[in-house]
Design a protein around this motif. Sequence first.
Motif, PDB file in Angstrom:
ATOM      1  N   THR A 251     -15.124  28.426 -21.406  1.00 56.30           N
ATOM      2  CA  THR A 251     -15.828  27.473 -22.269  1.00 56.30           C
ATOM      3  C   THR A 251     -17.028  26.897 -21.532  1.00 56.30           C
ATOM      4  O   THR A 251     -16.921  26.465 -20.389  1.00 56.30           O
TER       5      THR A 251
ATOM      6  N   TYR B 176     -20.469  24.256 -22.107  1.00 55.78           N
ATOM      7  CA  TYR B 176     -21.017  23.189 -22.926  1.00 55.78           C
ATOM      8  C   TYR B 176     -22.436  22.863 -22.459  1.00 55.78           C
ATOM      9  O   TYR B 176     -22.696  22.813 -21.262  1.00 55.78           O
TER      10      TYR B 176
ATOM     11  N   GLN C 216     -21.369  24.240 -27.861  1.00 57.76           N
ATOM     12  CA  GLN C 216     -20.177  24.640 -27.107  1.00 57.76           C
ATOM     13  C   GLN C 216     -19.920  26.112 -27.363  1.00 57.76           C
ATOM     14  O   GLN C 216     -19.915  26.561 -28.511  1.00 57.76           O
TER      15      GLN C 216
ATOM     16  N   GLN D  28     -17.324  29.429 -26.591  1.00 54.72           N
ATOM     17  CA  GLN D  28     -16.066  29.994 -26.125  1.00 54.72           C
ATOM     18  C   GLN D  28     -16.365  31.467 -25.888  1.00 54.72           C
ATOM     19  O   GLN D  28     -16.602  32.216 -26.831  1.00 54.72           O
TER      20      GLN D  28
ATOM     21  N   ASP E 221     -19.273  25.287 -31.637  1.00 55.92           N
ATOM     22  CA  ASP E 221     -19.757  24.024 -32.184  1.00 55.92           C
ATOM     23  C   ASP E 221     -21.221  23.871 -31.830  1.00 55.92           C
ATOM     24  O   ASP E 221     -21.565  23.781 -30.653  1.00 55.92           O
TER      25      ASP E 221
ATOM     26  N   SER F 182     -15.339  24.721 -18.545  1.00 55.73           N
ATOM     27  CA  SER F 182     -13.907  24.492 -18.357  1.00 55.73           C
ATOM     28  C   SER F 182     -13.179  25.805 -18.563  1.00 55.73           C
ATOM     29  O   SER F 182     -13.717  26.756 -19.143  1.00 55.73           O
TER      30      SER F 182
ATOM     31  N   GLY G 164     -10.942  26.527 -20.555  1.00 63.88           N
ATOM     32  CA  GLY G 164     -10.774  26.862 -21.961  1.00 63.88           C
ATOM     33  C   GLY G 164      -9.597  26.120 -22.523  1.00 63.88           C
ATOM     34  O   GLY G 164      -9.310  24.990 -22.107  1.00 63.88           O
ATOM     35  N   ARG G 165      -8.944  26.732 -23.441  1.00 59.76           N
ATOM     36  CA  ARG G 165      -7.837  26.069 -24.106  1.00 59.76           C
ATOM     37  C   ARG G 165      -6.686  25.880 -23.128  1.00 59.76           C
ATOM     38  O   ARG G 165      -6.434  26.699 -22.274  1.00 59.76           O
ATOM     39  N   GLY G 166      -6.041  24.759 -23.261  1.00 61.43           N
ATOM     40  CA  GLY G 166      -4.989  24.422 -22.315  1.00 61.43           C
ATOM     41  C   GLY G 166      -5.044  22.940 -22.067  1.00 61.43           C
ATOM     42  O   GLY G 166      -6.087  22.401 -21.714  1.00 61.43           O
ATOM     43  N   HIS G 167      -3.951  22.286 -22.292  1.00 59.32           N
ATOM     44  CA  HIS G 167      -3.919  20.837 -22.244  1.00 59.32           C
ATOM     45  C   HIS G 167      -4.310  20.328 -20.871  1.00 59.32           C
ATOM     46  O   HIS G 167      -3.803  20.796 -19.862  1.00 59.32           O
ATOM     47  N   GLY G 168      -5.244  19.388 -20.864  1.00 60.18           N
ATOM     48  CA  GLY G 168      -5.616  18.740 -19.613  1.00 60.18           C
ATOM     49  C   GLY G 168      -6.733  19.395 -18.848  1.00 60.18           C
ATOM     50  O   GLY G 168      -7.163  18.869 -17.834  1.00 60.18           O
ATOM     51  N   ASN G 169      -7.214  20.547 -19.319  1.00 57.67           N
ATOM     52  CA  ASN G 169      -8.312  21.185 -18.596  1.00 57.67           C
ATOM     53  C   ASN G 169      -9.540  20.293 -18.622  1.00 57.67           C
ATOM     54  O   ASN G 169     -10.034  19.937 -19.674  1.00 57.67           O
ATOM     55  N   GLU G 170     -10.038  19.980 -17.416  1.00 58.60           N
ATOM     56  CA  GLU G 170     -11.211  19.106 -17.375  1.00 58.60           C
ATOM     57  C   GLU G 170     -12.475  19.936 -17.372  1.00 58.60           C
ATOM     58  O   GLU G 170     -12.467  21.139 -17.153  1.00 58.60           O
ATOM     59  N   GLN G 171     -13.583  19.264 -17.619  1.00 54.36           N
ATOM     60  CA  GLN G 171     -14.898  19.869 -17.522  1.00 54.36           C
ATOM     61  C   GLN G 171     -15.450  19.661 -16.120  1.00 54.36           C
ATOM     62  O   GLN G 171     -15.250  18.616 -15.512  1.00 54.36           O
ATOM     63  N   PHE G 172     -16.177  20.658 -15.667  1.00 54.26           N
ATOM     64  CA  PHE G 172     -16.909  20.558 -14.415  1.00 54.26           C
ATOM     65  C   PHE G 172     -18.394  20.592 -14.772  1.00 54.26           C
ATOM     66  O   PHE G 172     -18.841  21.498 -15.475  1.00 54.26           O
TER      67      PHE G 172
ATOM     68  N   SER H 179      -6.115  14.472 -24.128  1.00 58.55           N
ATOM     69  CA  SER H 179      -6.124  14.185 -22.692  1.00 58.55           C
ATOM     70  C   SER H 179      -7.234  13.166 -22.452  1.00 58.55           C
ATOM     71  O   SER H 179      -8.241  13.154 -23.159  1.00 58.55           O
TER      72      SER H 179
ATOM     73  N   PHE I 120      -9.837  11.076 -19.582  1.00 50.73           N
ATOM     74  CA  PHE I 120     -10.524  11.285 -18.311  1.00 50.73           C
ATOM     75  C   PHE I 120     -11.421  10.087 -17.985  1.00 50.73           C
ATOM     76  O   PHE I 120     -11.935   9.419 -18.876  1.00 50.73           O
TER      77      PHE I 120
ATOM     78  N   TYR J 260     -14.909   9.882 -15.663  1.00 52.08           N
ATOM     79  CA  TYR J 260     -15.919  10.569 -14.868  1.00 52.08           C
ATOM     80  C   TYR J 260     -16.823   9.531 -14.224  1.00 52.08           C
ATOM     81  O   TYR J 260     -17.023   8.439 -14.767  1.00 52.08           O
TER      82      TYR J 260
ATOM     83  N   THR K 170      -2.799  13.334 -18.998  1.00 55.51           N
ATOM     84  CA  THR K 170      -2.665  14.281 -20.097  1.00 55.51           C
ATOM     85  C   THR K 170      -1.635  13.874 -21.138  1.00 55.51           C
ATOM     86  O   THR K 170      -1.570  14.493 -22.195  1.00 55.51           O
TER      87      THR K 170
ATOM     88  N   ARG L 102     -10.374  14.513 -24.449  1.00 57.42           N
ATOM     89  CA  ARG L 102     -10.422  15.927 -24.808  1.00 57.42           C
ATOM     90  C   ARG L 102      -9.378  16.159 -25.885  1.00 57.42           C
ATOM     91  O   ARG L 102      -8.201  15.841 -25.700  1.00 57.42           O
TER      92      ARG L 102
ATOM     93  N   ASN M 259     -10.647  21.983 -27.955  1.00 57.70           N
ATOM     94  CA  ASN M 259     -11.207  21.861 -26.607  1.00 57.70           C
ATOM     95  C   ASN M 259     -12.520  21.088 -26.608  1.00 57.70           C
ATOM     96  O   ASN M 259     -13.448  21.417 -25.890  1.00 57.70           O
TER      97      ASN M 259
END
Lengths: 115, 112
Positions: free
Chosen positions: A31, A33, A48, A50, A56, A95, A97-105, B32, B34, B36, B51, B93, B98
């Motif tokens: 993902t 953004y 966004q 994928q 989006d 990030s 992608g899908r998956g609970h809690g994945n943060e963005q860098f 979730s 966050f 930053y 989370t 999030r 996502n």
Amino acid sequence: EAEVAQSPRYKITEKSQAVAFWCDPISGHATLYWYRQILGQGPELLVQFQDESVVDDSQLPKDRFSAERLKGVDSTLKIQPAELGDSAMYLCASSLGRGHGNEQFFGPGTRLTVL
Amino acid sequence: GNSVTQMEGPVTLSEEAFLTINCTYTATGYPSLFWYVQYPGEGLQLLLKATKADDKGSNKGFEATYRKETTSFHLEKGSVQVSDSAVYFCALRTNTGNQFYFGTGTSLTVIP
């Protein structure tokens, strides 16, 4: 440590010119953004992806902005023509992608000034 | 819809003071959450995350607890340092799509 790369870091242009920004996400991040951040405000999502697909782009001003991620890796954001109101920081993030809690860098951003 | 509301700044504190930055959210489902941090001229860096309800995120002396009953995720630090001066963003999030939503940011200045 893996990082999101962006270039250029700074760009000054005159209104009505075209500008392009490049982003290389962290390897393996599905993902991607693009955000616009006006001074003193929070990031506003422009588009966004994928993999190579746009999921989006509802806030992207499509008359002048375009974005692509042709091979699902790096991405380019273009503005043509630039307007004075486009002056802002443009941030790229990725990030897993899908998956609970994945943060963005986030990358360091491109500071655009339109004169 | 989804949104994040943050305490407005700027906040100015003396070194070693206690910090609280309030954050509340509106979300469908189970997001979730966050925090930053953004230093001048740089991108955003993840400070901490949680989370699920009652999770506590912590990092570098900062803490925040995911409170589902009050839809809050307030940031706290017991003793701030000059180096903590930055802008802090609360974000959520969605667990579907996502997508991330950011607050407007709170500027913190710590004076010696």
